[in-house]
Design a protein around this motif. Structure first.
Motif, short mmCIF file in Angstrom:
data_model
loop_
_atom_site.label_atom_id
_atom_site.label_comp_id
_atom_site.label_asym_id
_atom_site.label_seq_id
_atom_site.Cartn_x
_atom_site.Cartn_y
_atom_site.Cartn_z
N HIS A 45 0.83 -1.21 0.00
CA HIS A 45 0.00 0.00 0.00
C HIS A 45 0.87 1.26 0.00
N TYR A 46 1.92 1.25 0.81
CA TYR A 46 2.82 2.40 0.87
C TYR A 46 3.51 2.64 -0.47
N GLU A 48 2.50 1.91 -3.39
CA GLU A 48 1.54 2.41 -4.37
C GLU A 48 1.42 3.93 -4.31
N SER A 49 1.72 4.54 -3.17
CA SER A 49 1.65 6.00 -3.07
C SER A 49 2.71 6.67 -3.94
N PHE A 50 3.75 5.92 -4.35
CA PHE A 50 4.78 6.42 -5.26
C PHE A 50 4.56 5.91 -6.69
N LYS A 51 3.44 5.20 -6.91
CA LYS A 51 3.17 4.52 -8.17
C LYS A 51 4.16 3.40 -8.42
#
Length: 98
Positions: A45-46, A48-51
């Motif tokens: 999840h973390y 994904e915050s950076f793609k």
């Protein structure tokens, strides 16, 4: 009960995000979790915050306080101790596929 976990993760990053130009890398990651699955989910999840995308977790285990970790891992563990929401990424080791 949650404890600090040390994981080794394979990550797919956006083109241009790593100085090497590669889009795949391994990194050690520390986070609080109560299982390998919880650690994997939090890290995914973390990222994904950076793609970025978690490809795999190659190793995951609760931190063993009696073990001597290298300087980088020890620093990551100490930083995580002060923040139960911490997800700390270590140095990325990039590689190119053949």
């Amino acid at each position: 009960m949650e404890t600090i976990w040390m994981t080794t993760c394979e990550v797919l990053v956006e083109p241009g995000d790593l100085p090497s130009g590669s889009t795949k890398a391994f990194a050690n990651v520390t986070t609080w979790a109560d299982s390998r699955e919880m650690a994997r989910d939090k890290i995914s999840h973390y990222l994904e915050s950076f793609k970025w995308h978690l490809i795999s977790v190659e190793g995951a285990h609760p931190v063993d306080e009696s073990r001597n970790y290298d300087e980088e891992a020890s620093d990551m563990i100490e930083r995580a101790k002060g923040n139960r929401d911490a997800i700390i990424l270590g140095r990325f080791f990039s590689y190119k596929e053949n």
